[in-house]
Write a protein that holds these residues in place. Sequence first.
Motif, PDB file in Angstrom:
ATOM      1  N   UNK A 152       0.822  -1.211   0.000  1.00 60.04           N
ATOM      2  CA  UNK A 152       0.000   0.000   0.000  1.00 60.04           C
ATOM      3  C   UNK A 152       0.855   1.260   0.000  1.00 60.04           C
ATOM      4  N   UNK A 153       2.111   1.104   0.360  1.00 59.03           N
ATOM      5  CA  UNK A 153       2.998   2.280   0.423  1.00 59.03           C
ATOM      6  C   UNK A 153       3.965   2.078   1.564  1.00 59.03           C
ATOM      7  N   UNK A 154       5.121   2.711   1.516  1.00 59.78           N
ATOM      8  CA  UNK A 154       6.120   2.602   2.587  1.00 59.78           C
ATOM      9  C   UNK A 154       6.370   1.147   2.936  1.00 59.78           C
ATOM     10  N   UNK A 155       6.251   0.830   4.229  1.00 59.78           N
ATOM     11  CA  UNK A 155       6.479  -0.555   4.661  1.00 59.78           C
ATOM     12  C   UNK A 155       5.151  -1.217   5.012  1.00 59.78           C
ATOM     13  N   UNK A 156       4.104  -0.806   4.314  1.00 63.55           N
ATOM     14  CA  UNK A 156       2.766  -1.294   4.626  1.00 63.55           C
ATOM     15  C   UNK A 156       2.275  -2.248   3.533  1.00 63.55           C
ATOM     16  N   UNK A 157       1.903  -3.451   3.933  1.00 63.97           N
ATOM     17  CA  UNK A 157       1.407  -4.443   2.975  1.00 63.97           C
ATOM     18  C   UNK A 157       0.000  -4.855   3.380  1.00 63.97           C
ATOM     19  N   UNK A 158      -0.796  -5.274   2.408  1.00 61.64           N
ATOM     20  CA  UNK A 158      -2.151  -5.727   2.720  1.00 61.64           C
ATOM     21  C   UNK A 158      -2.422  -7.030   1.978  1.00 61.64           C
ATOM     22  N   UNK A 159      -3.178  -7.885   2.642  1.00 62.89           N
ATOM     23  CA  UNK A 159      -3.418  -9.230   2.094  1.00 62.89           C
ATOM     24  C   UNK A 159      -4.895  -9.573   2.279  1.00 62.89           C
ATOM     25  N   UNK A 160      -5.454 -10.288   1.321  1.00 62.25           N
ATOM     26  CA  UNK A 160      -6.811 -10.812   1.525  1.00 62.25           C
ATOM     27  C   UNK A 160      -6.709 -12.326   1.654  1.00 62.25           C
ATOM     28  N   UNK A 161      -7.299 -12.853   2.721  1.00 61.86           N
ATOM     29  CA  UNK A 161      -7.336 -14.302   2.894  1.00 61.86           C
ATOM     30  C   UNK A 161      -8.776 -14.761   2.751  1.00 61.86           C
ATOM     31  N   UNK A 162      -8.998 -15.762   1.910  1.00 61.80           N
ATOM     32  CA  UNK A 162     -10.355 -16.286   1.767  1.00 61.80           C
ATOM     33  C   UNK A 162     -10.537 -17.335   2.837  1.00 61.80           C
ATOM     34  N   UNK A 163     -11.111 -16.918   3.918  1.00 60.22           N
ATOM     35  CA  UNK A 163     -11.241 -17.801   5.071  1.00 60.22           C
ATOM     36  C   UNK A 163     -12.130 -17.110   6.091  1.00 60.22           C
ATOM     37  N   UNK A 164     -12.905 -17.847   6.867  1.00 61.25           N
ATOM     38  CA  UNK A 164     -13.656 -17.179   7.930  1.00 61.25           C
ATOM     39  C   UNK A 164     -13.383 -17.828   9.275  1.00 61.25           C
ATOM     40  N   UNK A 165     -12.335 -18.637   9.302  1.00 63.50           N
ATOM     41  CA  UNK A 165     -12.002 -19.304  10.548  1.00 63.50           C
ATOM     42  C   UNK A 165     -10.876 -18.532  11.256  1.00 63.50           C
TER      43      UNK A 165
END
Length: 538
Positions: free
Chosen positions: A186-199
Amino acid sequence: MLSLNLISIALLCVGVFGLILSLKPAISINKRTDHKGWQLLLFLIVLFILGYLAILYSYLFSKQSGMIQLLLSSIMAGGGIFVALVIKLSYLSIIKAHTLADEEYYNARHDALTGLPNRLLFMEHIEIMLAAEGEHYQPFAVLMADLDKFKEINDTLGHAAGDKLLIELGRRLQGHSCDSTIIARLGGDEFAIILINDNHKSIFQTSRCLAELVSQPYETDGYSLVVDLSIGISMYPEHGQDRETLLKQADIAMYLAKESKQGIMFYSRELDTSSLKKLERLSDVRQAFALQQFELYYQPLIGVKDKSLCAFEALIRWPQKDGSVIMPDEFIPLIEESQFMTEVTRWAVKQVIVQIKRWQEINSSIRISVNLSSVDLQDVDLANYIEQCLKDNNVDAQHLCLELTESSIMADRNQALAIIHNFKDLGACIAFDDFGTGYSSLSLLKDFPVTSIKIDRTFIKDLVSCDADYAIVSSIIQLAHDTHRFVVAEGVEDLATCEELKKLGCDVLQGYYYAKPMSANEAESWCDNSYRLARACY
Ligand code: C2E
Ligand code: CA
Ligand code: CA
């Protein structure tokens, strides 16, 4: 005669060949665009081919031949080659335009350093997941991951080492075969992840795997670095129904994970509401910054002696969709509590330098001052950053002024002094802001290499009616002049105050009496129109 006929037939064959050659690119173009003109052209080419073949047939079985026939077939051969060339060249141009558009689309959605998807693509991805219905519906988790102490690595080992680390980190995260659909920077040292899971349990385990993967040592330029990752998690649909809320709540959870040193944390509505509110607000501010919603306004500073426009002060604003504007007092103190302030300051400094350049190009050289915070006076790399920005824009440092307050200096006086000397070495002006409001204004005046001091507005407000304020302002002006500094009076709202300050020998005035802070465009027209009026009535 016979040979003339043969030549005509050969020429016609060339024409037919050209037309047939143009068919393939014409069909490809038709597949790529749905413009009706190209369909018509394809139809015409086929028609021409049939026409050419009919004439060819008549030539083959005709006993007559002559110059007219030869001339006609030469023109037809030329026509066939012409069509083939035009269609081929158009095809190549269209392919080039499409490739450029694809590249632009890709670059707008990917991070140049790591090659990972960026914020825009990440947001689009969440939007697609939220829109999925029926059998395509899937609950998912949004993970916000931020490196701990990345800034220290950047500061001590330099940006090149920091970049290498981010590239390697991106590679590791991408190589991890978890049930993620997208990993973005997302910028700088910031990462984002999507996990397909609801547990929750398995999401937590995956997060721990990712954190462990990241904390394996990095070998860079002979150093072995170990960095930790803090991860905040929000769940869809449990914690939010739209992408902004999900991202914000993951961001809040990440802050709490960092602050509490727990490393990984789920968002929860039961978290302490006051700190939650604050973090929510900070998260809003960070998102607004990432979406480039902040703007700098400019307020003029007027020289007393020759009524000249000496400078502008850049003041940050956060315009809202409904036309209102959030003032800095409502969000700067919040940002100042976090390292994020350094990003905002660097943005402001860069904007200001670009603005100085622009005004230099269209008018004359003007100085612009920018406000710094205590976090900035601990940022050992800021002077290098400013130097680079000045170089990139070919702006002389004397046109830049940095405004510091006593409170920003007092956080770590020695460190601040060293950094201020770096600014001074660059050739930038340094102003002591809100002078008189702190406890140590006088001692700072003695030790710090400031070029000017700005008397705080609280002393100027009642200057005409309050004897104490008058005495204080008069003494400050005297003191500043005795120590060879310029004096700026802030918050001048009326003519009477203006006249009084003039009598006291104040050098520069700033306040609503001249102009409120304005957008860059408004400031430009103010210089063209109102400023002349202001000069005339002053
Ligand atoms: P400051 O640096 O003391 O800025 C002067 C403030 O006084 C500005 O408020 C300005 O609009 C206001 N002002 C100027 N003339 C008059 C007047 O005649 N009457 C009255 N009542 N007010 C006047 P603003 O823009 O709301 O900024 C507030 C503070 O927020 C600034 O105080 C500064 O400390 C901070 N700030 C603003 N922009 C930035 C920024 O880019 N970075 C940082 N670190 N702080 C900023
Ligand atoms: Ca200021
Ligand atoms: Ca001030």
